[in-house]
Write an enzyme that holds these catalytic residues in place. Structure first.
Site, mmCIF file in Angstrom:
data_model
loop_
_atom_site.group_PDB
_atom_site.id
_atom_site.type_symbol
_atom_site.label_atom_id
_atom_site.label_comp_id
_atom_site.label_asym_id
_atom_site.label_seq_id
_atom_site.Cartn_x
_atom_site.Cartn_y
_atom_site.Cartn_z
ATOM 1 C CB CYS A 2 -0.936 0.081 1.204
ATOM 2 S SG CYS A 2 -2.069 -1.284 1.343
ATOM 3 N NE ARG A 27 4.630 1.841 0.105
ATOM 4 C CZ ARG A 27 5.648 1.537 0.885
ATOM 5 N NH1 ARG A 27 6.870 1.811 0.482
ATOM 6 N NH2 ARG A 27 5.463 0.984 2.059
ATOM 7 C CD1 TRP A 75 0.316 -6.189 -3.021
ATOM 8 C CD2 TRP A 75 0.064 -6.782 -0.876
ATOM 9 N NE1 TRP A 75 0.750 -7.491 -2.882
ATOM 10 C CE2 TRP A 75 0.608 -7.879 -1.585
ATOM 11 C CE3 TRP A 75 -0.175 -6.920 0.486
ATOM 12 C CZ2 TRP A 75 0.916 -9.087 -0.969
ATOM 13 C CZ3 TRP A 75 0.136 -8.124 1.100
ATOM 14 C CH2 TRP A 75 0.670 -9.196 0.372
ATOM 15 C CG ASN A 101 1.316 0.504 4.334
ATOM 16 O OD1 ASN A 101 1.008 -0.677 4.166
ATOM 17 N ND2 ASN A 101 2.557 0.944 4.276
ATOM 18 N N GLY A 102 -0.842 -1.179 6.534
ATOM 19 C CA GLY A 102 -0.513 -2.007 7.693
ATOM 20 C C GLY A 102 -1.658 -2.958 7.980
ATOM 21 C CD GLU A 483 17.624 -12.337 -7.244
ATOM 22 O OE1 GLU A 483 17.135 -12.893 -6.259
ATOM 23 O OE2 GLU A 483 17.197 -11.266 -7.702
ATOM 24 C CE LYS A 487 14.260 -10.159 -9.501
ATOM 25 N NZ LYS A 487 14.907 -10.225 -8.246
ATOM 26 C CD GLU A 490 10.475 -10.887 -8.293
ATOM 27 O OE1 GLU A 490 9.711 -10.563 -7.376
ATOM 28 O OE2 GLU A 490 11.696 -10.633 -8.269
ATOM 29 C CG HIS A 506 21.102 -36.027 -4.290
ATOM 30 N ND1 HIS A 506 21.533 -37.280 -3.918
ATOM 31 C CD2 HIS A 506 22.213 -35.264 -4.385
ATOM 32 C CE1 HIS A 506 22.846 -37.267 -3.772
ATOM 33 N NE2 HIS A 506 23.293 -36.052 -4.061
ATOM 34 C CE LYS A 602 11.600 -2.262 -4.743
ATOM 35 N NZ LYS A 602 12.390 -3.266 -5.474
HETATM 36 O O1 M6R Z 1 13.040 -4.641 0.856
HETATM 37 P P1 M6R Z 1 13.605 -5.993 1.075
HETATM 38 O O2 M6R Z 1 14.960 -6.162 0.496
HETATM 39 O O3 M6R Z 1 13.570 -6.424 2.510
HETATM 40 O O4 M6R Z 1 12.626 -6.973 0.291
HETATM 41 C C1 M6R Z 1 12.773 -8.354 0.367
HETATM 42 C C2 M6R Z 1 11.907 -9.049 -0.647
HETATM 43 O O5 M6R Z 1 10.560 -8.754 -0.421
HETATM 44 C C3 M6R Z 1 12.267 -8.661 -2.077
HETATM 45 O O6 M6R Z 1 13.605 -8.895 -2.351
HETATM 46 C C4 M6R Z 1 11.387 -9.472 -3.071
HETATM 47 O O7 M6R Z 1 11.725 -10.815 -3.010
HETATM 48 C C5 M6R Z 1 11.523 -8.916 -4.472
HETATM 49 N N1 M6R Z 1 10.254 -9.000 -5.128
HETATM 50 C C6 M6R Z 1 12.503 -9.654 -5.287
HETATM 51 O O8 M6R Z 1 12.593 -9.175 -6.587
#
Ligand code: M6R
Length: 607
Positions: A2, A27, A75, A101-102, A483, A487, A490, A506, A602
């Site tokens: 949010c 966000r 969100w 937000n929260g 990673e 990527k 997502e 395995h 985010k």
């Molecule tokens: O702000 P942060 O680095 O704590 O965020 C951690 C994860 O939420 C963030 O890296 C998330 O996995 C991203 N979508 C990755 O691209």
């Protein structure tokens, strides 16, 4: 999670709020809404879906008279992402509107009590209780300040909230607890927002609000107070160094692409003033207050966790400090054994990730010192850590994190070199070689990125039919395999699994067939022969392979993708952008919403 914005000033408020929401849309983007006072009435306009829907709806109305108001991009946590659950929420008499937000954890209990008194709710959200509760205290004769204080006293959970009320036109009230909220101080105008870019075109002077604080703003003034006692709180106004250009796309099609291409600068900025190559020294005055750690625990989520996992390899190899890396959501509930001399390194781009912050609080309760490695200045992590190490990546807008990881790897390299010197584990020559390698990276990467993008584009098109990918890596390239898979998942929604290359036989090897491609990280290092054998095992089962490697590796696979070699594990800095670009080009080719992938936000400020 949010985005919220509030504005009081001399301009038409709604366009300023919409522009701010556009900058905060990363966000959350399930629905959006605004509230403002105009001609003696409270107006609330909301729309399901992306901000464009709200803009269309507002375009049908005259919204140019209001000079103060609030806006929210959501969100969803409680209630479906439909219009009735979009913020702002109002009380029954439409005397006030709230954005939040929260999560209000005891909302059901409060809602039951209010409903028993005849209060009718219009949404399924936790937030709506704030509006009704606040109005109920005001109905008892309290002014907004006292009523808000009483409301906050009743609610449990996390919030950054802003209230607009008919009783005080041209004034906004806000409060925070464990969700980000910053005040932007302008000339004849003031702002409240979840994040600085929301008001960056208007001011770079900010006040970071702390948990338990409340603020009142109007066009000409602002005042921070303790939310419980309403006693005034002195605050410093800080000038932030980056400008609006840093938070715009700058000619790139997407923020993600821009941020990938910013990585050479990010490495240089993170190193600035922190490296003396001739002395083989990483200069980290931030750490002077801490003794050399006996053990390190790295705690983080998502991409930051992957950076931490890579950090473990360099910290153990160069600094000789036993290092454990933990997913924050596991660490916080695991009852970890922390001994005197243990140090926790919490890594977070946003500095607001709820699980990471909970890990920090747990570590501190148990007596461990915390180094907060974060990007966002003034974030909760920065405030709650014993020592802050800012990674200096600049604003990262795309939901998929790219340049932040690059900056985290840089910071972890500096940390390893520093601890390697302090502990006498790393020779001066090795420190010099490592820092020299690091200093060369921006130039090399700058030159390589355009070619990498072209290659990524061709490979993505060639593999766009794939429905699953296996990413393999060993040693410090195993975290990169994780990673790369994250990527791809997502932003392109293609299933991908990251695996330690040696672990493939395995189990996952059963998946291999000509339709299930493997993306291998195969740097030419001491583990290269092992990775090569693993790839032969894939080939023997008819699997297609893209191998990211270095010149001289002599790999015979379907697609050999060579990037320059660097000092030891620092080759990761050249492989990471290739992984990012492959995912980017795949998502773009498939027509996905690269910067705002579905279901994500985010900064994950809820559990
Ligand atoms: O702000 P942060 O680095 O704590 O965020 C951690 C994860 O939420 C963030 O890296 C998330 O996995 C991203 N979508 C990755 O691209």
């Amino acid at each position: 999670m949010c985005g919220i914005i509030g504005y009081c000033g001399h301009r038409p408020a709604v366009p300023v709020i919409l522009e701010g929401l556009r900058r905060l849309e990363y966000r959350g983007y399930d629905s959006a809404g605004v509230a403002f006072l105009q001609q003696g009435a409270l107006h609330v306009v909301r729309a399901e879906g992306k901000l464009a829907n709200l803009e269309r709806r507002l375009g049908e109305q005259n919204v140019f008279l209001a000079t103060s108001g609030i806006g929210h991009t959501r969100w969803a946590t409680h209630g479906l992402p439909v219009e009735k659950n979009a913020h702002p929420h109002t009380d029954a008499a439409r005397r006030l509107a709230v954005i939040h937000n929260g999560i209000i954890e005891n909302f059901q209990e409060i809602k039951n009590g209010l409903q028993a008194c005849g209060c009718v709710f219009a949404s399924d959200t936790d937030t709506e209780v704030l509006a009704h509760l606040l109005a109920s205290f005001m109905d008892q004769g309290l002014g907004i300040e006292k009523a808000l204080s009483r409301t906050l006293d009743r609610v449990e959970g996390t919030y950054a909230l802003v209230v607009v009320c008919l009783d005080e036109p041209g004034v906004l009230y806000a409060a925070r607890k464990s969700s980000p909220l910053v005040l932007g101080v302008g000339v004849g105008e003031n702002f409240l927002a979840s994040d600085i870019p929301a008001f960056l075109p208007y001011t770079r002077d900010v006040v970071f609000l702390e948990d338990g604080e409340m603020v009142r703003i109007d066009a000409a003034s602002w005042r921070v107070m303790d939310a419980a006692t309403l006693a005034p709180v002195d605050k410093d106004v800080r000038r932030i160094t980056w400008d609006v250009a840093a938070a715009q796309k700058g000619g790139y099609k997407h923020f993600m692409l821009k941020e990938i291409f910013e990585q050479p600068k990010v490495i240089a900025d993170c190193m600035a003033g922190r490296v003396d190559v001739a002395a083989g020294r990483a200069i980290l005055p931030e750490l002077a207050a801490l003794p050399r750690p006996e053990r390190l625990f790295i705690v983080a989520c998502g991409t930051s966790f992957h950076a931490g996992l890579w950090g473990m390899y360099v910290l153990e190899r160069w600094a000789g400090v036993p290092t454990r890396v933990e997913i924050a959501s596991e660490f916080r509930y695991r009852d970890p054994i922390l001994l005197p001399g243990d140090v926790v390194v919490a890594i977070s781009q946003s500095g607001e990730t709820a699980d990471t912050l909970a890990g920090v609080r747990l570590a501190r309760e148990r007596g461990a010192k915390v180094i907060g490695l974060c990007n966002v200045v003034g974030s909760s992590l920065a405030r709650e850590s014993d020592v802050v190490f800012y990674t200096q990546a600049g604003p990262e807008i795309s939901v998929a994190s790219t340049k932040a990881m690059c900056s985290q790897l840089t910071a972890l390299t500096l940390l390893a070199v520093h601890l390697g010197e302090v502990g006498g584990r790393m020779s001066r020559q090795d420190r010099m070689d490592c820092l020299h390698g690091l200093c060369r990276l921006p130039g090399i990467l700058e030159a390589e990125l355009p070619g990498m993008r072209e290659r990524a584009c061709l490979l993505a098109k060639a593999h766009s039919e794939a429905t699953s990918f296996l990413y393999l890596g060993r040693g410090p390239y195993y975290p990169l395999a994780l990673e790369g898979a994250l990527k791809l998942k997502e932003i392109s929604y293609i299933h991908a699994e990251g695996y330690a290359a040696g672990e493939m036989k395995h189990g996952p090897i059963a998946l291999i067939d000509p339709r299930f491609p493997t993306f291998a990280l195969a740097p030419v290092d001491e583990l290269f022969p092992k990775v090569k054998s693993n790839l032969e095992e894939v080939q023997a089962r008819g699997g297609r392979i893209i191998a990211l490697t270095n010149p001289g590796g002599d790999l015979r696979v379907d697609d050999v993708w060579e990037v320059p070699r660097s000092f030891g594990p620092l080759s990761a800095f050249l492989m990471l952008p290739a992984l990012q670009l492959f995912a980017y080009e795949m998502a773009d080719y498939l027509g996905k919403d690269v910067d705002q992938p579905r279901n994500l936000a985010k900064s994950v400020t809820v559990e």
